[in-house]
Design an enzyme around this catalytic site. Structure first.
Site, PDB file in Angstrom:
ATOM      1  N   CYS A   6      31.356  42.629  43.552  1.00  0.00           N
ATOM      2  CA  CYS A   6      31.468  43.973  42.979  1.00  0.00           C
ATOM      3  C   CYS A   6      30.337  44.182  41.971  1.00  0.00           C
ATOM      4  CB  CYS A   6      32.831  44.141  42.292  1.00  0.00           C
ATOM      5  SG  CYS A   6      32.978  43.233  40.733  1.00  0.00           S
ATOM      6  N   HIS A  62      37.319  37.752  38.687  1.00  0.00           N
ATOM      7  CA  HIS A  62      36.813  37.546  40.037  1.00  0.00           C
ATOM      8  C   HIS A  62      36.231  36.146  40.198  1.00  0.00           C
ATOM      9  CE1 HIS A  62      36.397  42.106  41.104  1.00  0.00           C
ATOM     10  NE2 HIS A  62      37.622  41.748  40.786  1.00  0.00           N
ATOM     11  N   GLU A 101      33.422  35.057  41.385  1.00  0.00           N
ATOM     12  CA  GLU A 101      32.029  34.884  40.968  1.00  0.00           C
ATOM     13  C   GLU A 101      31.936  34.671  39.450  1.00  0.00           C
ATOM     14  OE1 GLU A 101      32.063  38.334  44.039  1.00  0.00           O
ATOM     15  OE2 GLU A 101      33.427  37.445  42.580  1.00  0.00           O
ATOM     16  N   CYS A 123      30.544  41.893  38.793  1.00  0.00           N
ATOM     17  CA  CYS A 123      30.107  40.524  39.067  1.00  0.00           C
ATOM     18  C   CYS A 123      28.603  40.480  39.326  1.00  0.00           C
ATOM     19  CB  CYS A 123      30.878  39.931  40.237  1.00  0.00           C
ATOM     20  SG  CYS A 123      32.594  39.558  39.803  1.00  0.00           S
TER      21      CYS A 123
END
Length: 160
Positions: free
Chosen positions: A104, A78, A80, A107
């Site tokens: 999420c 992801h 992040e 993260c």
């Protein structure tokens, strides 16, 4: 007299996150992130994509498959997490994360562990998913401020 119609810091950093999202090769969801320190300096950017060293032409990008191994989900990093791992700073403590999609729960844990204290997000389209509810819970419990980005209505356009 100085120019009056320049963009704000929030617009600038969210713009960097949005531009970073354009590097994603995901057909469905492009997410970008930008981490900024207290001096308004960018210390990292990231976007959702396959891990370094993976030939992304050989990786699955589908959302559904016979098993989860036929989908992108077990493989994609992801935005992040990529930004945190790509940081050019020794510490992210006290930094602000600008991200195009609310993080999420996986993260969120990395954000908390890295010391980031504020998340500015553009969209929260999965607000009622268990993952996002868990993120919100973690952020509240750990003192990470979450702020929805307020678009100003400006449009930037330029040729690359």
């Amino acid at each position: 007299m100085k120019r009056q119609n320049y963009i704000s810091w929030d617009e600038y950093f969210m713009g960097i996150a949005m531009l970073s999202a354009q590097r994603s090769k995901d057909n469905n969801t492009q997410v970008g992130a930008c981490i900024v320190n207290n001096e308004k300096k960018i210390v990292a950017v990231g976007y959702n994509g396959m891990p370094s060293g993976c030939d992304d032409d050989e990786m699955p990008w589908e959302r559904e498959g016979k098993t989860s191994l036929d989908t992108k989900y077990p493989f994609v990093c992801h935005a992040e997490l990529n930004a945190i791992l790509n940081s050019n700073s020794a510490s992210l403590s006290g930094c602000t994360l600008y991200v195009t999609l609310f993080p999420c729960n996986e993260c969120a844990k990395a954000i908390i562990q890295s010391g980031i204290k504020k998340v500015v997000y553009h969209s929260n389209k999965y607000a009622y998913s268990e993952s996002t509810l868990a993120s919100s819970f973690l952020f509240r419990k750990c003192g990470v401020e979450c702020v929805e980005y307020s678009p100003c209505g400006n449009t930037l356009s330029f040729d690359l």
